[in-house]
Design a protein around this motif. Structure first.
Motif, PDB file in Angstrom:
ATOM      1  N   PHE A   1      59.981  33.006  36.208  1.00 21.50           N
ATOM      2  CA  PHE A   1      60.963  34.088  36.107  1.00 21.50           C
ATOM      3  C   PHE A   1      60.778  34.913  34.838  1.00 21.50           C
ATOM      4  O   PHE A   1      61.319  36.011  34.721  1.00 21.50           O
ATOM      5  CB  PHE A   1      62.386  33.502  36.148  1.00 21.50           C
ATOM      6  CG  PHE A   1      62.560  32.278  35.297  1.00 21.50           C
ATOM      7  CD1 PHE A   1      62.816  32.370  33.936  1.00 21.50           C
ATOM      8  CD2 PHE A   1      62.448  31.015  35.869  1.00 21.50           C
ATOM      9  CE1 PHE A   1      62.963  31.241  33.153  1.00 21.50           C
ATOM     10  CE2 PHE A   1      62.593  29.868  35.088  1.00 21.50           C
ATOM     11  CZ  PHE A   1      62.851  29.976  33.725  1.00 21.50           C
ATOM     12  N   LEU A   2      60.004  34.399  33.879  1.00 18.02           N
ATOM     13  CA  LEU A   2      59.723  35.156  32.659  1.00 18.02           C
ATOM     14  C   LEU A   2      58.499  36.062  32.805  1.00 18.02           C
ATOM     15  O   LEU A   2      58.223  36.875  31.923  1.00 18.02           O
ATOM     16  CB  LEU A   2      59.513  34.204  31.475  1.00 18.02           C
ATOM     17  CG  LEU A   2      60.717  33.351  31.084  1.00 18.02           C
ATOM     18  CD1 LEU A   2      60.358  32.437  29.920  1.00 18.02           C
ATOM     19  CD2 LEU A   2      61.905  34.239  30.729  1.00 18.02           C
ATOM     20  N   GLY A   3      57.772  35.887  33.884  1.00 15.12           N
ATOM     21  CA  GLY A   3      56.585  36.702  34.119  1.00 15.12           C
ATOM     22  C   GLY A   3      56.755  37.587  35.339  1.00 15.12           C
ATOM     23  O   GLY A   3      57.861  37.776  35.858  1.00 15.12           O
ATOM     24  N   ASP A   4      55.651  38.126  35.792  1.00 11.24           N
ATOM     25  CA  ASP A   4      55.637  38.968  36.992  1.00 11.24           C
ATOM     26  C   ASP A   4      54.341  38.658  37.729  1.00 11.24           C
ATOM     27  O   ASP A   4      53.250  38.946  37.219  1.00 11.24           O
ATOM     28  CB  ASP A   4      55.705  40.449  36.601  1.00 11.24           C
ATOM     29  CG  ASP A   4      55.760  41.361  37.815  1.00 11.24           C
ATOM     30  OD1 ASP A   4      56.316  40.946  38.848  1.00 11.24           O
ATOM     31  OD2 ASP A   4      55.229  42.488  37.728  1.00 11.24           O
ATOM     32  N   CYS A   5      54.454  38.043  38.886  1.00 14.80           N
ATOM     33  CA  CYS A   5      53.292  37.483  39.582  1.00 14.80           C
ATOM     34  C   CYS A   5      52.500  38.562  40.320  1.00 14.80           C
ATOM     35  O   CYS A   5      52.970  39.130  41.319  1.00 14.80           O
ATOM     36  CB  CYS A   5      53.744  36.405  40.562  1.00 14.80           C
ATOM     37  SG  CYS A   5      52.371  35.635  41.440  1.00 14.80           S
ATOM     38  N   ALA A   6      51.286  38.819  39.851  1.00 15.33           N
ATOM     39  CA  ALA A   6      50.432  39.825  40.486  1.00 15.33           C
ATOM     40  C   ALA A   6      50.020  39.405  41.892  1.00 15.33           C
ATOM     41  O   ALA A   6      49.817  40.260  42.768  1.00 15.33           O
ATOM     42  CB  ALA A   6      49.193  40.065  39.626  1.00 15.33           C
ATOM     43  N   ILE A   7      49.910  38.108  42.136  1.00 11.81           N
ATOM     44  CA  ILE A   7      49.506  37.636  43.467  1.00 11.81           C
ATOM     45  C   ILE A   7      50.611  37.895  44.485  1.00 11.81           C
ATOM     46  O   ILE A   7      50.336  38.228  45.648  1.00 11.81           O
ATOM     47  CB  ILE A   7      49.121  36.145  43.413  1.00 11.81           C
ATOM     48  CG1 ILE A   7      47.822  35.976  42.609  1.00 11.81           C
ATOM     49  CG2 ILE A   7      48.946  35.573  44.817  1.00 11.81           C
ATOM     50  CD1 ILE A   7      47.374  34.541  42.445  1.00 11.81           C
TER      51      ILE A   7
ATOM     52  N   GLN B   1      43.987  32.400  37.422  1.00  8.44           N
ATOM     53  CA  GLN B   1      42.980  31.754  36.591  1.00  8.44           C
ATOM     54  C   GLN B   1      41.675  31.567  37.359  1.00  8.44           C
ATOM     55  O   GLN B   1      41.664  31.456  38.587  1.00  8.44           O
ATOM     56  CB  GLN B   1      43.489  30.384  36.126  1.00  8.44           C
ATOM     57  CG  GLN B   1      44.792  30.454  35.346  1.00  8.44           C
ATOM     58  CD  GLN B   1      44.617  31.153  34.017  1.00  8.44           C
ATOM     59  OE1 GLN B   1      43.729  30.814  33.246  1.00  8.44           O
ATOM     60  NE2 GLN B   1      45.463  32.139  33.743  1.00  8.44           N
ATOM     61  N   GLU B   2      40.570  31.524  36.628  1.00  3.73           N
ATOM     62  CA  GLU B   2      39.288  31.243  37.254  1.00  3.73           C
ATOM     63  C   GLU B   2      39.271  29.809  37.778  1.00  3.73           C
ATOM     64  O   GLU B   2      39.928  28.921  37.233  1.00  3.73           O
ATOM     65  CB  GLU B   2      38.150  31.434  36.249  1.00  3.73           C
ATOM     66  CG  GLU B   2      37.943  32.875  35.819  1.00  3.73           C
ATOM     67  CD  GLU B   2      36.723  33.030  34.940  1.00  3.73           C
ATOM     68  OE1 GLU B   2      35.982  32.027  34.762  1.00  3.73           O
ATOM     69  OE2 GLU B   2      36.508  34.134  34.423  1.00  3.73           O
TER      70      GLU B   2
ATOM     71  N   ALA C   1      44.887  26.522  33.631  1.00  4.23           N
ATOM     72  CA  ALA C   1      46.062  26.682  32.774  1.00  4.23           C
ATOM     73  C   ALA C   1      47.264  27.074  33.625  1.00  4.23           C
ATOM     74  O   ALA C   1      47.140  27.881  34.549  1.00  4.23           O
ATOM     75  CB  ALA C   1      45.788  27.748  31.717  1.00  4.23           C
ATOM     76  N   PRO C   2      48.449  26.500  33.355  1.00  3.32           N
ATOM     77  CA  PRO C   2      49.639  26.804  34.156  1.00  3.32           C
ATOM     78  C   PRO C   2      50.234  28.157  33.765  1.00  3.32           C
ATOM     79  O   PRO C   2      51.110  28.239  32.899  1.00  3.32           O
ATOM     80  CB  PRO C   2      50.588  25.653  33.820  1.00  3.32           C
ATOM     81  CG  PRO C   2      50.207  25.257  32.430  1.00  3.32           C
ATOM     82  CD  PRO C   2      48.735  25.488  32.312  1.00  3.32           C
ATOM     83  N   CYS C   3      49.740  29.207  34.403  1.00 12.34           N
ATOM     84  CA  CYS C   3      50.162  30.559  34.035  1.00 12.34           C
ATOM     85  C   CYS C   3      50.583  31.356  35.263  1.00 12.34           C
ATOM     86  O   CYS C   3      50.068  31.148  36.365  1.00 12.34           O
ATOM     87  CB  CYS C   3      49.030  31.302  33.334  1.00 12.34           C
ATOM     88  SG  CYS C   3      48.585  30.632  31.720  1.00 12.34           S
TER      89      CYS C   3
ATOM     90  N   SER D   1      47.032  39.442  37.152  1.00 17.21           N
ATOM     91  CA  SER D   1      46.098  40.321  37.851  1.00 17.21           C
ATOM     92  C   SER D   1      45.664  39.678  39.159  1.00 17.21           C
ATOM     93  O   SER D   1      45.452  38.464  39.228  1.00 17.21           O
ATOM     94  CB  SER D   1      44.862  40.599  36.980  1.00 17.21           C
ATOM     95  OG  SER D   1      43.867  41.298  37.707  1.00 17.21           O
ATOM     96  N   ALA D   2      45.546  40.508  40.196  1.00 17.61           N
ATOM     97  CA  ALA D   2      44.958  40.088  41.472  1.00 17.61           C
ATOM     98  C   ALA D   2      44.142  41.258  42.002  1.00 17.61           C
ATOM     99  O   ALA D   2      44.575  42.412  41.924  1.00 17.61           O
ATOM    100  CB  ALA D   2      46.037  39.687  42.476  1.00 17.61           C
ATOM    101  N   ARG D   3      42.947  40.958  42.522  1.00 19.28           N
ATOM    102  CA  ARG D   3      42.038  42.015  42.964  1.00 19.28           C
ATOM    103  C   ARG D   3      41.626  41.782  44.416  1.00 19.28           C
ATOM    104  O   ARG D   3      41.261  40.673  44.799  1.00 19.28           O
ATOM    105  CB  ARG D   3      40.795  42.070  42.075  1.00 19.28           C
ATOM    106  CG  ARG D   3      41.075  42.570  40.665  1.00 19.28           C
ATOM    107  CD  ARG D   3      39.846  42.517  39.778  1.00 19.28           C
ATOM    108  NE  ARG D   3      39.483  41.140  39.454  1.00 19.28           N
ATOM    109  CZ  ARG D   3      38.405  40.515  39.900  1.00 19.28           C
ATOM    110  NH1 ARG D   3      37.564  41.135  40.714  1.00 19.28           N
ATOM    111  NH2 ARG D   3      38.151  39.271  39.551  1.00 19.28           N
ATOM    112  N   LEU D   4      41.691  42.853  45.189  1.00 19.66           N
ATOM    113  CA  LEU D   4      41.332  42.827  46.604  1.00 19.66           C
ATOM    114  C   LEU D   4      40.290  43.909  46.863  1.00 19.66           C
ATOM    115  O   LEU D   4      40.469  45.058  46.454  1.00 19.66           O
ATOM    116  CB  LEU D   4      42.570  43.095  47.465  1.00 19.66           C
ATOM    117  CG  LEU D   4      42.352  43.315  48.966  1.00 19.66           C
ATOM    118  CD1 LEU D   4      41.922  42.016  49.647  1.00 19.66           C
ATOM    119  CD2 LEU D   4      43.623  43.864  49.613  1.00 19.66           C
TER     120      LEU D   4
END
Length: 251
Positions: free
Chosen positions: A45-51, A97-98, A107-109, A113-116
């Motif tokens: 909730f503190l972030g913004d999920c690109a996926i 993450q890679e 890493a639990p992040c 970014s998400a790329r299509l």
């Protein structure tokens, strides 16, 4: 690849040994990146999920755009039959993450970014500007509908559809070769994907160009793709026949 050095071009492609390919659909490749905000994975909730933003985009394309494309058809003799319509393929998808090696964990992040990469095949009846506009409209609608939806889009490849007439000299000569070698009339077709005719047409300004060769079109880029030896030998004879006719004017 231009006259007077070159008059005609035959590009070997696996389109079936009894077919003369006189053109292909167009293609637009683009990379779309949805942007988010990184945070610890235990506190998303503190972030913004690109996926999640990318998931919303894919859902809209599946729901709205792909059914629309299936209704667009062409007068070009594109094979196989489903390729007679416009298509869109999700070519690749990367986000977060890679991937790690072995048993280690990423890493639990929250991904920022998400790329299509999309592969949009379009018809000779469509304009590239309209092809792009359809996707841009979906992206803009998502910007209004989803808080913090941000994106970037980058063109990767643009190729216009091409087609020559069936009575073009190289097409006729190859069709005559098919009749002479295989004993049956040639089928004139257009390819669902592009091949080097786009370069001959765009850079060389040479229109008299076809694709021809042995192989099963529906197996292209698959792990069990193969060519029958008899078809390879027959195709060589057909191309020799076509070259002789074009060079001498004799059949």
């Amino acid at each position: 690849f231009s006259s007077p050095r070159v008059d005609h071009v035959i590009i070997p492609e696996p389109l079936n040994v009894d077919r003369v390919c006189i053109g292909h659909r167009g293609v637009w490749w683009a990379e779309i990146e949805t942007l988010g905000r990184i945070a610890h994975g235990s506190m998303p909730f503190l972030g913004d999920c690109a996926i999640r933003h990318m998931g919303a985009l894919i859902a809209r394309i599946e729901r709205d755009l792909i059914p629309k494309l299936q209704k667009k058809t062409t007068n070009m003799p594109v094979v196989p039959k489903p390729a007679n319509a416009s298509t869109l393929n999700f070519n690749s998808l990367h986000g977060g993450q890679e991937e790690t090696q072995g048993d280690s964990l990423p890493a639990p992040c929250v991904p920022d970014s998400a790329r299509l990469v999309i592969d949009r095949r379009f018809l000779i009846e469509e304009e590239l500007s309209e092809v792009k506009r359809e996707l841009h409209e979906i992206l803009q609608e998502l910007q209004h509908a989803r808080p913090e939806f941000r994106y970037k889009i980058r063109d990767l490849l643009e190729v216009s559809p091409v087609r020559i007439d069936e009575d073009d000299p190289v097409a006729k000569a190859t069709a005559n070769g098919i009749l002479a070698v295989l004993g049956k009339p040639a089928e004139f077709v257009c390819s669902p994907g592009t091949y080097d005719q786009k370069h001959i047409d765009r850079i060389g300004r040479l229109k008299s160009c076809i694709a021809y060769g042995p192989g099963i079109l529906e197996l292209a880029h698959q792990p069990d793709e193969y060519v029958e030896i008899d078809d390879m030998l027959a195709a060589a004879k057909v191309m020799a026949f076509a070259a002789y006719e074009l060079l001498t004017g004799k059949t």
